[in-house]
Design a protein around this motif. Sequence first.
Motif, PDB file in Angstrom:
ATOM      1  N   ARG A   1      29.633  34.929  46.539  1.00 36.72           N
ATOM      2  CA  ARG A   1      31.135  35.763  47.150  1.00 36.72           C
ATOM      3  C   ARG A   1      32.051  36.772  46.125  1.00 36.72           C
ATOM      4  O   ARG A   1      32.059  38.050  46.403  1.00 36.72           O
ATOM      5  N   PHE A   2      32.303  35.774  45.382  1.00 37.04           N
ATOM      6  CA  PHE A   2      33.359  36.430  44.466  1.00 37.04           C
ATOM      7  C   PHE A   2      33.524  36.772  42.960  1.00 37.04           C
ATOM      8  O   PHE A   2      33.656  36.570  42.033  1.00 37.04           O
TER       9      PHE A   2
ATOM     10  N   ARG B   1      34.589  38.609  40.447  1.00 40.18           N
ATOM     11  CA  ARG B   1      35.849  38.767  39.831  1.00 40.18           C
ATOM     12  C   ARG B   1      35.848  37.983  39.154  1.00 40.18           C
ATOM     13  O   ARG B   1      37.315  37.236  38.604  1.00 40.18           O
TER      14      ARG B   1
END
Lengths: 166, 143
Positions: free
Chosen positions: A159-160, A163
Amino acid sequence: MNTNFTTTPEQDVRAMDAICVNQSEKTHPLYYNLKYMAVGLIFGIIFVKSEVISWFRIQEMFHLQSFHMYGIIGSAIAVGMISIFLIKKLNIKTIYGEKISIADKKFNKGQIYGGLIFGLGWGVTGACPGPLFAQIGIGATVIGVTLLSAIAGTWVYGRFRDRLPH
Amino acid sequence: MCVPANIPFFNYNWKKEVWNLFFVFGIFLGGIIAATLLANPEPVAVHPELAKELATYGITNYDSLIPTQIMNWGQLFTLKGFLLIVVGGFMVGFGTRYAGGCTSGHAIMGISNLQLPSLIATICFMLGGFVMSNWLLPIILSL
């Protein structure tokens, strides 16, 4: 479902994570997968009998109190080296006659940050991903929670990942 | 496998990967067989120094390969149990994925294939493990 490859090509994502970029091109019925279950079964028995899944053996390893885990990992690396050498030298094919190619791994900072995080988890749970399944098998059912949490961890990473530093 | 978001990372042909579900189910079955048909009646082997140290945290039971006194369903809802079982598991899953492999993929297969990134990852696995086992785990076990 899930056929949107336009944002990130599947191959790139998979190559970065070293997951099956060189999988079989052939399609087989589902029951062909039973052979992997048989290998897993043998692997699981060895996990238990060799005490690789022992929380205590992992703690001994990190306390430098026992050669046990170093011996197992070391001999596995030796067997792996010989296997890869023979596969390349003799051009050994898969059981379906396909060429075996092992993709090189590319360095990214994930190997450092992720590696440290995995190490911390390894030291506390006494298990890497594979042994979790065997620990549940020997009757430690609460490890099912550890497994679900690990799966949640992989999801959160996915999901991340954009980042996170790589 | 339905994942609850359309994230590029999860957009792969899962049918091609289904073999690994068969594989890990086999590991689970292997665990059952090893613990029943091939059970070892002896207590789990542990270095005396480690046993002495663990005893100070109340870990004295060596019937199972995991320390059942701190890892059980009752402990799950304590801070100690939550850190050991839930947070530990999360770090294993997240870290493995972030690093692009685990002890098998990097330490064993990666080093076998002379991959420098795998050696770096393995050094980090060990570093994290040493820090946890020697410095952080004693704090968690004291909770």
